[in-house]
Design a protein around this motif. Structure first.
Motif, PDB file in Angstrom:
ATOM      1  N   ASN A 133     -48.221 -22.252  -7.230  1.00  0.00           N
ATOM      2  CA  ASN A 133     -46.847 -22.676  -6.961  1.00  0.00           C
ATOM      3  C   ASN A 133     -46.708 -24.185  -6.865  1.00  0.00           C
ATOM      4  N   THR A 134     -47.684 -24.841  -6.242  1.00  0.00           N
ATOM      5  CA  THR A 134     -47.574 -26.274  -6.000  1.00  0.00           C
ATOM      6  C   THR A 134     -48.830 -27.006  -6.468  1.00  0.00           C
ATOM      7  N   TYR A 135     -48.686 -28.318  -6.609  1.00  0.00           N
ATOM      8  CA  TYR A 135     -49.828 -29.166  -6.955  1.00  0.00           C
ATOM      9  C   TYR A 135     -50.860 -29.117  -5.831  1.00  0.00           C
ATOM     10  N   THR A 136     -50.406 -29.037  -4.595  1.00  0.00           N
ATOM     11  CA  THR A 136     -51.317 -28.934  -3.460  1.00  0.00           C
ATOM     12  C   THR A 136     -52.174 -27.677  -3.564  1.00  0.00           C
ATOM     13  N   ASP A 137     -51.555 -26.574  -3.964  1.00  0.00           N
ATOM     14  CA  ASP A 137     -52.306 -25.326  -4.165  1.00  0.00           C
ATOM     15  C   ASP A 137     -53.384 -25.506  -5.229  1.00  0.00           C
ATOM     16  N   LEU A 138     -53.023 -26.181  -6.310  1.00  0.00           N
ATOM     17  CA  LEU A 138     -53.965 -26.388  -7.406  1.00  0.00           C
ATOM     18  C   LEU A 138     -55.116 -27.287  -6.970  1.00  0.00           C
ATOM     19  N   LEU A 139     -54.801 -28.336  -6.205  1.00  0.00           N
ATOM     20  CA  LEU A 139     -55.854 -29.223  -5.719  1.00  0.00           C
ATOM     21  C   LEU A 139     -56.821 -28.491  -4.786  1.00  0.00           C
ATOM     22  N   ASP A 140     -56.292 -27.570  -4.000  1.00  0.00           N
ATOM     23  CA  ASP A 140     -57.163 -26.796  -3.116  1.00  0.00           C
ATOM     24  C   ASP A 140     -58.125 -25.940  -3.932  1.00  0.00           C
ATOM     25  N   TYR A 141     -57.632 -25.364  -5.029  1.00  0.00           N
ATOM     26  CA  TYR A 141     -58.523 -24.607  -5.905  1.00  0.00           C
ATOM     27  C   TYR A 141     -59.593 -25.513  -6.503  1.00  0.00           C
ATOM     28  N   CYS A 142     -59.197 -26.685  -6.980  1.00  0.00           N
ATOM     29  CA  CYS A 142     -60.164 -27.632  -7.552  1.00  0.00           C
ATOM     30  C   CYS A 142     -61.182 -28.087  -6.514  1.00  0.00           C
ATOM     31  N   ILE A 175     -51.685 -19.434 -15.736  1.00  0.00           N
ATOM     32  CA  ILE A 175     -51.010 -20.722 -15.881  1.00  0.00           C
ATOM     33  C   ILE A 175     -51.463 -21.604 -14.724  1.00  0.00           C
ATOM     34  N   TYR A 176     -52.096 -22.715 -15.068  1.00  0.00           N
ATOM     35  CA  TYR A 176     -52.562 -23.623 -14.023  1.00  0.00           C
ATOM     36  C   TYR A 176     -51.593 -24.783 -13.778  1.00  0.00           C
ATOM     37  N   ILE A 177     -50.627 -24.959 -14.649  1.00  0.00           N
ATOM     38  CA  ILE A 177     -49.599 -25.965 -14.386  1.00  0.00           C
ATOM     39  C   ILE A 177     -48.781 -25.498 -13.186  1.00  0.00           C
ATOM     40  N   PRO A 178     -48.629 -26.327 -12.159  1.00  0.00           N
ATOM     41  CA  PRO A 178     -47.882 -25.886 -10.972  1.00  0.00           C
ATOM     42  C   PRO A 178     -46.471 -25.425 -11.331  1.00  0.00           C
ATOM     43  N   MET A 179     -46.078 -24.308 -10.747  1.00  0.00           N
ATOM     44  CA  MET A 179     -44.747 -23.765 -11.003  1.00  0.00           C
ATOM     45  C   MET A 179     -43.649 -24.747 -10.607  1.00  0.00           C
ATOM     46  N   GLU A 180     -43.876 -25.533  -9.535  1.00  0.00           N
ATOM     47  CA  GLU A 180     -42.869 -26.502  -9.109  1.00  0.00           C
ATOM     48  C   GLU A 180     -42.650 -27.576 -10.173  1.00  0.00           C
ATOM     49  N   ASP A 181     -43.698 -27.928 -10.903  1.00  0.00           N
ATOM     50  CA  ASP A 181     -43.574 -28.931 -11.968  1.00  0.00           C
ATOM     51  C   ASP A 181     -42.855 -28.338 -13.178  1.00  0.00           C
ATOM     52  N   MET A 182     -43.184 -27.096 -13.506  1.00  0.00           N
ATOM     53  CA  MET A 182     -42.496 -26.449 -14.630  1.00  0.00           C
ATOM     54  C   MET A 182     -41.006 -26.329 -14.354  1.00  0.00           C
ATOM     55  N   LEU A 183     -40.665 -25.972 -13.126  1.00  0.00           N
ATOM     56  CA  LEU A 183     -39.250 -25.866 -12.760  1.00  0.00           C
ATOM     57  C   LEU A 183     -38.575 -27.230 -12.841  1.00  0.00           C
TER      58      LEU A 183
END
Length: 272
Positions: free
Chosen positions: A107-116, A167-175
């Protein structure tokens, strides 16, 4: 050792000092095999989780100075003992691989960074420990480089990941940029898509550059390895840009001429 099979393992074996080749191979085999359990083959989600649970139990045995059941973990146990490696990076890798089984959107870039933080950064941290260079500042820069490498891989593989329903692009960015999952499915390179990818690439470039000074702090082969990794990652970003952000019709790859440019940039930065 074919380390290129694992995109989160930024180690070129040809540059490794001889005394670190076996330790790096043991760590690599753990990471590669666990990643394959999460991603490859025809196992059900339940079977994948059960296999990763066995990996976690083997780490428990190592942590409690017990003999692992599996020969791969027996070799890893010796490396952990001989180099006093922390257990947390191994645990974090397994956590990320478990997440791969069930999570297909962020959902968010923060979520993606936590995965990384769990899927990519542990490798760099373990390398710093092997080189006895795991200071707080070095770890911060290593994390920046490893996360940037993971993000670059995501931007390269948008089309391939879609085939896995990811999809790894954050949903908030796509929106924000007006891009939908249907656009990715159709491989549409619209102005909205270009704006979205330009945003992600610039953010990733800044992250990579924030970690780049680490290469100058580490001597010898590991310093050269990091220069190549950093400049290679930056060059991939340039490849995506030069393709008009079209990652659908052809995956951006580095070719012979790119590597000449990368080596030249490394030499220039070294001379400075």
């Amino acid at each position: 050792m074919a380390v290129e099979h694992y995109e989160n393992f930024p180690v070129a074996s040809i540059l490794l000092p001889p005394h670190l080749r076996q330790p790096v191979e043991a760590i690599y085999r753990f990471a590669r095999s666990a990643d394959d359990i999460a991603d490859e083959g025809d196992l059900t989600p339940h079977e994948r989780l059960a296999a990763l649970a066995f990996y976690n139990r083997e780490l428990d045995r190592i942590e409690h100075s017990e003999t692992p059941e599996n020969s791969m973990f027996a070799a890893l146990s010796g490396v952990i003992r001989d180099f006093s490696l922390p257990m947390e990076p191994f645990r974090n890798l397994l956590s990320a691989f478990r997440q791969d089984i069930s999570v297909t959107r962020y959902n968010t870039y923060t979520d993606l960074l936590d995965y990384c933080r769990r899927s990519a950064n542990p490798v760099g941290l373990l390398m710093l420990h092997l080189y006895e260079a795991a200071t707080e500042e070095n770890c911060r820069m290593s994390n920046a480089i490893c996360t940037a490498l993971q993000l670059i891989n995501f931007w390269q593989d948008v089309a391939l990941d879609w085939l896995k329903n990811r999809i790894y692009i954050p949903m908030e960015d796509m929106l924000r940029f007006g891009v939908t999952p249907e656009d990715i499915a159709d491989g549409k390179v619209t102005e909205n898509w270009r704006s979205l990818m330009a945003f992600e690439i610039e953010r990733t470039r800044k992250l990579m550059l924030s970690g780049a000074p680490l290469a100058g702090k580490l001597p010898g082969r590991i310093g050269w390895e990091l220069r190549l990794v950093v400049q290679g990652g930056l060059r991939v970003l340039e490849r995506i840009e030069s393709a008009g952000f079209d990652v659908f019709s052809r995956r951006p790859l580095l070719r012979g001429g790119d590597w000449l440019s990368i080596i030249w940039r490394c030499l220039k930065r070294r001379s400075r």
